[in-house]
Design a protein around this motif. Sequence first.
Motif, mmCIF file in Angstrom:
data_model
loop_
_atom_site.group_PDB
_atom_site.id
_atom_site.type_symbol
_atom_site.label_atom_id
_atom_site.label_comp_id
_atom_site.label_asym_id
_atom_site.label_seq_id
_atom_site.Cartn_x
_atom_site.Cartn_y
_atom_site.Cartn_z
ATOM 1 N N ALA A 190 -9.169 3.417 7.923
ATOM 2 C CA ALA A 190 -8.251 3.979 6.932
ATOM 3 C C ALA A 190 -6.813 3.712 7.376
ATOM 4 C CB ALA A 190 -8.484 5.473 6.789
ATOM 5 N N ARG A 232 0.811 -1.207 0.000
ATOM 6 C CA ARG A 232 0.000 0.000 0.000
ATOM 7 C C ARG A 232 0.853 1.269 0.000
ATOM 8 N NH1 ARG A 232 -5.366 -0.119 1.599
ATOM 9 N NH2 ARG A 232 -5.322 2.115 1.145
ATOM 10 N N THR A 276 -3.767 3.358 -4.542
ATOM 11 C CA THR A 276 -3.724 2.566 -3.311
ATOM 12 C C THR A 276 -2.412 1.816 -3.199
ATOM 13 O OG1 THR A 276 -4.742 0.653 -4.386
ATOM 14 C CG2 THR A 276 -6.221 2.259 -3.368
ATOM 15 N N THR A 296 -17.875 1.150 4.334
ATOM 16 C CA THR A 296 -16.627 1.000 5.068
ATOM 17 C C THR A 296 -16.756 -0.116 6.101
ATOM 18 O OG1 THR A 296 -16.192 3.358 4.826
ATOM 19 C CG2 THR A 296 -14.977 2.197 6.551
ATOM 20 N N LEU A 308 -7.961 5.705 -0.407
ATOM 21 C CA LEU A 308 -8.581 4.570 0.276
ATOM 22 C C LEU A 308 -8.879 3.459 -0.723
ATOM 23 C CD1 LEU A 308 -11.168 6.262 2.675
ATOM 24 C CD2 LEU A 308 -8.840 5.496 3.195
ATOM 25 N N GLU A 328 -12.451 0.319 2.801
ATOM 26 C CA GLU A 328 -12.114 1.513 3.592
ATOM 27 C C GLU A 328 -12.947 2.727 3.179
ATOM 28 O OE1 GLU A 328 -7.545 -0.141 3.308
ATOM 29 O OE2 GLU A 328 -8.071 1.782 2.398
ATOM 30 N N LYS A 329 -13.427 2.721 1.930
ATOM 31 C CA LYS A 329 -14.126 3.900 1.428
ATOM 32 C C LYS A 329 -15.632 3.670 1.407
ATOM 33 C CE LYS A 329 -13.005 2.655 -3.387
ATOM 34 N NZ LYS A 329 -12.317 3.143 -4.602
ATOM 35 N N ASP A 330 -16.357 4.755 1.216
ATOM 36 C CA ASP A 330 -17.802 4.749 1.399
ATOM 37 C C ASP A 330 -18.443 5.505 0.252
ATOM 38 O OD1 ASP A 330 -20.058 4.098 3.227
ATOM 39 O OD2 ASP A 330 -20.280 6.265 3.314
ATOM 40 N N ALA A 341 -4.059 7.437 4.263
ATOM 41 C CA ALA A 341 -4.897 7.345 3.076
ATOM 42 C C ALA A 341 -6.209 8.090 3.284
ATOM 43 C CB ALA A 341 -5.163 5.880 2.743
ATOM 44 N N ARG A 342 -6.717 8.699 2.209
ATOM 45 C CA ARG A 342 -7.921 9.506 2.279
ATOM 46 C C ARG A 342 -8.846 9.172 1.089
ATOM 47 N NH1 ARG A 342 -5.921 10.050 6.476
ATOM 48 N NH2 ARG A 342 -5.375 11.957 7.617
ATOM 49 N N PRO A 343 -10.148 9.511 1.202
ATOM 50 C CA PRO A 343 -11.069 9.282 0.079
ATOM 51 C C PRO A 343 -10.689 10.133 -1.127
ATOM 52 C CG PRO A 343 -12.276 9.762 2.113
ATOM 53 C CD PRO A 343 -10.836 10.078 2.381
ATOM 54 N N ASP A 344 -10.931 9.612 -2.315
ATOM 55 C CA ASP A 344 -10.616 10.368 -3.532
ATOM 56 C C ASP A 344 -11.401 11.669 -3.595
ATOM 57 O OD1 ASP A 344 -8.799 8.640 -5.396
ATOM 58 O OD2 ASP A 344 -10.251 7.239 -4.587
#
Length: 881
Positions: A470, A65, A428, A466, A445, A449-451, A474-477
Amino acid sequence: MDGSQAPRRGVRTTCPYCGVGCGVVARPDGAGGTAIAGDPRHPANGGRLCSKGTALGETLGLEDRLLHPEIDGRRASWDAALDAVAEGFARALERGGPENVALYVSGQLLTEDYYAANKLAKGFLGTGNIDSNSRLCMASAVAAHRRAFGEDVVPGIYEDLEQADLVVLVGSNLAWCHPVLHQRLLAAKAARPGLRIHVVDPRRTATCGSAELHLPLRPGSDVALFAALLVHLHEHGHADTAWLAAHTEGAGAALAAARPIAAQAAALTSLDPALIARFCAEWAAAPRVVTLWSQGVNQSSAGTDKASAIINCHLLTGRIGKPGCGPFSITGQPNAMGGREVGALANMLAGHLDWDQPGEAAALAGYWGAPRLAQRPGLKAVEMFRALGDGRIGAMWVMATNPAMSLPEGEAVRAALAAAPFLVVSETTRRSDTARYAHVRLPALAWGEKDGTVTNSERVISRQRTFLPAPGEARPDWWIVAQVAARLGHGAAFAWDGPAAIFREHAAVTGLARPAARAFDISGLAGLDDAHYAAMPPTRWPVPEAGPGTGRFFAGGGFPAGRARLVPTPFRAPAAAPDADFPLRLLTGRLRDQWHSMTRTGAVPRLMAHVPEPCLTLHPEDAGTLSAGELVVAETPTGSAVLRLALDQAQRRGTAFAPMHWTAEFAPAARINGTLAAVTDPVSGQPELKHAALRVRAYAATWHGFLLAPRRLAPDLAPWCAIAPLEGSAWRHELAGTGTPAEAFARLCALLDGPGLHWARLEDPAAGLFRGAALLDGSLVGMVAVAPSADLPPRAWVGMLMASGVLAAADRAALLAGRRPDGPPPSPLVCACHGVTAAAIRACGADSVGAVGAATRAGTGCGSCRPEIAALLAARTTEPA
C-alpha cells in the motif's frame, strides 16, 4: 542461487479493465516494476490479454496518486478525515433524513467494497440513494433480465460463443471493447468455418471485418429489427410451441406488438428489405444462436425494450440455456456483475433480494441487524445528480468513479458538485475531474494493492490479489466505509477483519430464507475460511449450500418468476432526432487501447499512440468545406466539444463518431458525454449516451501549436489543449487558441525556459511560423512549434530524443524539422502490443494478416489490431501502381 537471483513467484489475479474478467499473473521484480502475463489457467482468457492488459505493468507508478487524506485541499490525518465524513453525513441525516444523503459507487470496486458501501447506505443510513456507474452501462440489461426471467441472470457462458452456429453481435464492437472474447470467437471460427458472425451496428467497426453480414441500421432502431425477426420466426414455424407452453407467458402479446413494427422494419431501420430477410432467415436456420449485446443496446432511452426484443426471440424458439444458445449481455466494467450481486444499484437489495417480494427486505434487515433498512428504491444516477443540483441532497460520497466527466449534461453535473453542501471522494488519483470539487478526499488502494473478488460477464467469481505494498496512507475502500460506519455508531455491524469476512457475509445473504427462488446463490461459499478464500480458484455461480450448481440457466425452464415473460416492445425513436439546425447524429463509443477516463491507460505512451487526440469522425461527404486534421466544434442542443476532424468513407452518412474517454486532465474541451442530453430509459434509468443530434463547424483559432516537455503540464495552456505521453518520457501538449502566433510562441517558450538553456529557433513572423528547441548541456529538454494552421512538424521522433542524452550533430540539425532527412517518415501506430506502424506493415511485403504477423509480430499479441492490418492490406491491393 541467492535471493536476488531467485525467480519471483507470480501472483494470480484478475485484470481491472473490462467485464471479460481475464486472469493475470503478476510478478513484481522487487525494484518497483512488475511483469504481467495472461494466466493460462483462467477460464476466461486461457493466457490471452488485450493491449490494455499487457500494458498493466506500465500503469503502476505513483506520479498522480492521492496518497494522503485531505480536508478542503489540505493534508489531514485519517482520524480527522473520517471524523469529518461521519460528521458531514450525520448532519445531513439530522437535517433532511435518509433522503438527504447519497452514495455513487463504481464497477471498479471489488465486491467486498461494494457490499460494505451498500450495507452502510441501505442498512444503516436508511437510504436507497446508492447507485453505481453501472447505471450508465448495464442497467437496461439488468431491467430486461428481471422482467423476462424474474431475476438479473445472464443465462449463458463464454463457451457458447465457441459452440454456436451463429453469433449475432448487437451494439458491440467486440474486437476493440472485449478483444479477448473476440479472439476466442475468431479461433472457434477458424477451427469450425461454418460458424457465422453477424454484426448489427450503425457503424462499420473493426468487428465487422470478421463478419459475414453487417446490418448498418439507423441508430436507435434495434427494436424494429428484432420485431421483424420475432414475427419471421413465428410465421415460418420456428416457435417452440411445447417449450413456450411449458415455461413462458406473454408470447401472444409480444407478437401482437411486434407485427405492426415488423411491417415497417425496413423504413424504421433504413436497411434494405433483402438484408433484413437474409438476417431473419439465417437466424432462424441456425440451430444454435447466441445474440450478444453491449453498450450500443443498453445506452439508450429505449435500452430495456431493445434488450427485451432480443430476449423475446430466444424465448420464442427455446434457444436459451443450451450449449451455443442464448441472449448474452456482456458487461463493460470488471465488476459490474459484482455490484449487481450485492445490490449496489438504487433499485436492488443485496443478494438479489427484492423490496417487491414479501418478507425479503425484513429478512435482510434481520440478518444485518439494521432497524433502519431503506424502505424503497432510491434515486438512480441521473436523478441523483439532479437532486444534488436542486439542493435535495446534503451529503454525497463518490467512490472510484468520475461523474463530472461521464454523466450527460456535464455542465449541470459539475455545477451540482461545486454546490454540494458536503462531498466526499474516495479515489486513487489526484487527476479526477470530480475529486477537485470534494471537501474530503480519501486515498484508496489501486489494482495490485487491494484484495478481494470480482465477477465477470459469465458469472465467474475471480480473485484480485495483492502483489504491491500500500503506498502512502492509502487504504481499502471497505475499511474506509467500516471506519465511517463505526463513527456513526454502527461499528459492530462492520467489524470485519479483512475481505474474507465480508465475502462470507455476502455469500450468506444469498442463502437467506426467501419466499421466492433465486438463481443467484453462493451460500455454499459462506463457510470459506481465510486460507480457502485466499486460494479460491475462479468459480462460477451458483454455488448452493446443498446440491451442485449449474453452468447455464433455463434450458429446462426453472425461471425465478416461475415462467419467463415475453415482453411487448413498442418502437420508440431516440429522443434527439436530427433536424435542420442539427442535421447529423452523434454516436459515441470507445477506443481500442483506452479505458474509461484514461486514469490508467492515458499515461502509457504505446496505448496513447494509436489515437493520441480526441477526434470526431465524419463521412467525407458530410464534411462540406471542413478538412481532415482541422479542429471542429461538435455542437448538440445541450453542449459542445472541440475535437480534431477525421474523415472515413466507412462512417455512415449522416452520422459522426466521437470517443468518450477524454477528461479535463487530458482534453477539457473534448468531454463528449457532457454534451449529451440526460434523457433516460423509463424502466432502467439508463441515459441515452450513444446518440444526440449534432452540427459541426470549424473551430475559430488563430494559431495552432504543440509543446513537448519533460513533464505533464496543466491543461489550461491554451483554449484548446490535448495532452498525451510520448515514448522517451516526454509529454505532448497539442494546443490552439486566439491571439497572434508570435504571442503564443513567446508564452509557451517561457514555460520551458530556465537557467542554462540554449534555444535553437526558426521564426518567420510574416508567415506566422515559429519553432524552438530547448537544449541543456547538449541534451534536448523541450520543443515548441506554432503556426496559423494545424500543419506542424512531427512530434514522435523529437520526443524520443528527449531521453537520448547529448544529441548527435545530425539529430540536432534536424530538430526543427521534426525528423532526419534519412529517417523513416512518420507513420501511425497499428499494433500497440509490439509497436508496429502502418509503414512497417506496408513495407514487409506480406499479403495476409498471418504473414504480416510472421514478418513483424503485428497482430500476434491481443489481436485487436488484426482488422486494421486487414484493411491496410486491402487498401494496398486497390492502390494504383
